[in-house]
Each structure stands twice: as C-alpha cells, then as structure tokens.
Design a protein around this motif. Sequence first.
Motif, PDB file in Angstrom:
ATOM      1  N   TRP A 128       0.941  -1.269  -0.085  1.00  0.00           N
ATOM      2  CA  TRP A 128       0.001  -0.003  -0.121  1.00  0.00           C
ATOM      3  C   TRP A 128       0.965   1.106  -0.009  1.00  0.00           C
ATOM      4  N   SER A 129       0.373   2.190  -0.826  1.00  0.00           N
ATOM      5  CA  SER A 129       1.104   3.436  -0.681  1.00  0.00           C
ATOM      6  C   SER A 129       0.025   4.533  -0.971  1.00  0.00           C
ATOM      7  N   ILE A 130       0.251   5.716  -0.657  1.00  0.00           N
ATOM      8  CA  ILE A 130      -0.782   6.794  -1.114  1.00  0.00           C
ATOM      9  C   ILE A 130      -0.695   6.905  -2.499  1.00  0.00           C
ATOM     10  N   GLU A 131       0.307   7.056  -3.198  1.00  0.00           N
ATOM     11  CA  GLU A 131       0.244   7.048  -4.631  1.00  0.00           C
ATOM     12  C   GLU A 131      -0.375   6.125  -5.371  1.00  0.00           C
ATOM     13  N   ARG A 132      -0.347   4.962  -4.845  1.00  0.00           N
ATOM     14  CA  ARG A 132      -0.638   3.461  -5.734  1.00  0.00           C
ATOM     15  C   ARG A 132      -1.964   2.952  -5.095  1.00  0.00           C
ATOM     16  N   GLY A 133      -2.278   3.256  -3.788  1.00  0.00           N
ATOM     17  CA  GLY A 133      -3.100   2.529  -3.256  1.00  0.00           C
ATOM     18  C   GLY A 133      -2.797   0.987  -2.846  1.00  0.00           C
ATOM     19  N   HIS A 134      -3.838  -0.036  -2.816  1.00  0.00           N
ATOM     20  CA  HIS A 134      -3.705  -1.324  -2.311  1.00  0.00           C
ATOM     21  C   HIS A 134      -3.060  -2.170  -3.415  1.00  0.00           C
ATOM     22  N   GLY A 135      -2.203  -3.004  -3.451  1.00  0.00           N
ATOM     23  CA  GLY A 135      -2.260  -3.984  -4.683  1.00  0.00           C
ATOM     24  C   GLY A 135      -1.021  -4.899  -4.089  1.00  0.00           C
ATOM     25  N   GLY A 136      -0.395  -5.395  -5.137  1.00  0.00           N
ATOM     26  CA  GLY A 136       0.756  -6.123  -5.068  1.00  0.00           C
ATOM     27  C   GLY A 136       0.520  -7.511  -4.186  1.00  0.00           C
ATOM     28  N   ASN A 137      -0.506  -8.134  -4.270  1.00  0.00           N
ATOM     29  CA  ASN A 137      -0.713  -9.423  -3.344  1.00  0.00           C
ATOM     30  C   ASN A 137      -0.233 -10.434  -3.899  1.00  0.00           C
ATOM     31  N   PHE A 138       0.421 -11.206  -2.807  1.00  0.00           N
ATOM     32  CA  PHE A 138       1.092 -12.434  -2.960  1.00  0.00           C
ATOM     33  C   PHE A 138       0.963 -13.588  -2.022  1.00  0.00           C
ATOM     34  N   VAL A 139       0.323 -14.685  -2.037  1.00  0.00           N
ATOM     35  CA  VAL A 139       0.126 -15.644  -1.520  1.00  0.00           C
ATOM     36  C   VAL A 139       0.597 -17.355  -1.812  1.00  0.00           C
ATOM     37  N   SER A 140       1.120 -17.658  -1.005  1.00  0.00           N
ATOM     38  CA  SER A 140       1.589 -19.097  -1.390  1.00  0.00           C
ATOM     39  C   SER A 140       1.690 -20.190   0.041  1.00  0.00           C
ATOM     40  N   TYR A 141       1.199 -21.451  -0.176  1.00  0.00           N
ATOM     41  CA  TYR A 141       1.561 -22.320   0.672  1.00  0.00           C
ATOM     42  C   TYR A 141       3.051 -22.638   0.634  1.00  0.00           C
ATOM     43  N   LEU A 142       3.539 -23.187   1.859  1.00  0.00           N
ATOM     44  CA  LEU A 142       5.003 -23.436   1.803  1.00  0.00           C
ATOM     45  C   LEU A 142       5.369 -24.824   2.412  1.00  0.00           C
ATOM     46  N   ALA A 143       6.265 -25.556   1.687  1.00  0.00           N
ATOM     47  CA  ALA A 143       6.595 -26.915   1.796  1.00  0.00           C
ATOM     48  C   ALA A 143       7.067 -27.113   3.302  1.00  0.00           C
ATOM     49  N   SER A 144       6.652 -27.842   3.968  1.00  0.00           N
ATOM     50  CA  SER A 144       7.006 -28.262   5.486  1.00  0.00           C
ATOM     51  C   SER A 144       7.435 -29.793   5.646  1.00  0.00           C
ATOM     52  N   GLU A 145       8.612 -29.894   6.359  1.00  0.00           N
ATOM     53  CA  GLU A 145       8.856 -31.262   6.495  1.00  0.00           C
ATOM     54  C   GLU A 145       8.256 -31.768   7.847  1.00  0.00           C
ATOM     55  N   VAL A 146       7.649 -31.074   8.762  1.00  0.00           N
ATOM     56  CA  VAL A 146       6.813 -31.286   9.808  1.00  0.00           C
ATOM     57  C   VAL A 146       5.406 -31.343   9.768  1.00  0.00           C
ATOM     58  N   PRO A 147       4.688 -32.049  10.145  1.00  0.00           N
ATOM     59  CA  PRO A 147       3.122 -31.874  10.140  1.00  0.00           C
ATOM     60  C   PRO A 147       2.599 -30.721  10.863  1.00  0.00           C
ATOM     61  N   ILE A 148       1.522 -30.468  10.338  1.00  0.00           N
ATOM     62  CA  ILE A 148       0.728 -29.298  11.071  1.00  0.00           C
ATOM     63  C   ILE A 148      -0.211 -29.927  12.358  1.00  0.00           C
ATOM     64  N   THR A 149       0.309 -29.426  13.232  1.00  0.00           N
ATOM     65  CA  THR A 149      -0.412 -29.522  14.601  1.00  0.00           C
ATOM     66  C   THR A 149      -1.930 -29.312  14.721  1.00  0.00           C
ATOM     67  N   TRP A 150      -2.671 -30.026  15.244  1.00  0.00           N
ATOM     68  CA  TRP A 150      -3.954 -30.035  15.327  1.00  0.00           C
ATOM     69  C   TRP A 150      -4.474 -28.580  15.790  1.00  0.00           C
ATOM     70  N   SER A 151      -3.985 -27.953  16.995  1.00  0.00           N
ATOM     71  CA  SER A 151      -3.979 -26.608  17.242  1.00  0.00           C
ATOM     72  C   SER A 151      -3.828 -25.700  16.247  1.00  0.00           C
ATOM     73  N   ALA A 152      -2.786 -25.582  15.616  1.00  0.00           N
ATOM     74  CA  ALA A 152      -2.732 -24.794  14.348  1.00  0.00           C
ATOM     75  C   ALA A 152      -3.585 -24.957  13.455  1.00  0.00           C
ATOM     76  N   ARG A 153      -3.782 -26.085  13.099  1.00  0.00           N
ATOM     77  CA  ARG A 153      -4.946 -26.514  11.751  1.00  0.00           C
ATOM     78  C   ARG A 153      -6.318 -25.643  12.503  1.00  0.00           C
ATOM     79  N   LYS A 154      -6.549 -25.782  13.894  1.00  0.00           N
ATOM     80  CA  LYS A 154      -7.754 -25.369  14.070  1.00  0.00           C
ATOM     81  C   LYS A 154      -7.919 -23.720  13.961  1.00  0.00           C
ATOM     82  N   VAL A 155      -6.660 -23.115  14.039  1.00  0.00           N
ATOM     83  CA  VAL A 155      -6.824 -21.580  14.078  1.00  0.00           C
ATOM     84  C   VAL A 155      -6.688 -21.278  12.468  1.00  0.00           C
TER      85      VAL A 155
END
Length: 201
Positions: A34-61
């Motif tokens: 975000w900037s005053i000049e250009r407003g909102h944009g430049g969105n990027f999202v990605s899952y990330l490889a993990s060698e460890v399993p996601i915990t139940w408590s994290a998955r719940k969140v």
Amino acid sequence: MLIRECRFTAIDFESAGAARGRTDVPVQIGLASWSIERGHGGNFVSYLASEVPITWSARKVHGIRDEDLAGAPGLLSLWPDLKKSMADAVVVAHGKGTEKRFLRAFPGHGFGPWVDTLLLARAAWPELGDHSLSALCDARGLSAKVAEMIPGRRWHDALYDAVASLLLLEDVAQSFELLEKPVEWLVNPDTREWYRGRRIF
C-alpha cells in the motif's frame, strides 16, 4: 521520509504450530502493498513446503491441512518474490516477532524499517480491550472492507491478515493525521507526538 512518500509492504506467516522438541516452521506466506500514490495492491500468497506435520491446534486456527502443502515451494525458493515486494519498502506486520523470526532464513536480507500494527493500535486506542487484528478491524469498521478486498479468504489466512494490517495502518495514519509526518512516527509510536502534531498543524 514522510509517511505519504513511503511504500508499505505487509507480511504475514501462518505456521505448522509449536510442538515439544521441534522448531515451528511457516506453512503459508502472504504479502500485500500500500502507498498513498498507488493505493492497495501487489498481493502475493503461497503455501510453503514443510517437513513437519501441522499440529491440530494450528490447523484449528488457520484451517491449513498437510495435504494443502503438496507441491508447495520452499520458503527459500521464494526469495525473488520477497525481494521484489519488500526491498525499499517499510515492512508491516501485526506482532512482528513471528515474521522477523521466519525471515531469518534469509540472513542479511536488509528488509525494514518495521512497523508493528499491534504496537500502533495499542498506542492509538489503549482503551480497547482486545488488540488482535480481527478485533481491531471490527472496532474500527474495517472488517467488511478486508472481506471485500480478499474474497473467499478469512482471518488467519496469510494474505487476508496482511491486507488487514495495511488497512489498519492506513486507518491509524489518517485518523491521527500522520501522512505528512516522518515514518519514524509509525516505527516508534508515541501518541504525545501524534497529538502535538495535530495541534500545531
């Protein structure tokens, strides 16, 4: 540099969750600008490889499952995307500790300065009982705009939270008339300076 002259890039990580005997790792990254000049944009999202399993408590969140990470890139392979989004930007995070810790994967990256919207919100609205990102956006009337800008996602999605952080930052800057002030006023929030500035200018 004045706040109105800056480009801000928010970053958010979702993690596999802490567990005894292992180090927590990121499983999703979201970036938005975000900037005053250009407003909102430049969105990027990605899952990330993990060698460890996601915990139940994290998955719940955050709702991310181990199978969602199939074929996901490793964090290090996303260096070009991170550098493009974050170089020469003021970096924003809500509770920056986690984000700074995971970015240690890139030693000497040089990103910053950092603005922590959690610290900003505590300085701006100390009377609020809950300074979590979702509670703040509800209190400030921003939640509907976040949902409109990031349809199909929800709280604790890395991109959703990154965009919400920027909307909260924008709200603070406009509510306290800080756009013509130095960016240091956001980096080290001191409401005595904010209010003094409003009286003078």
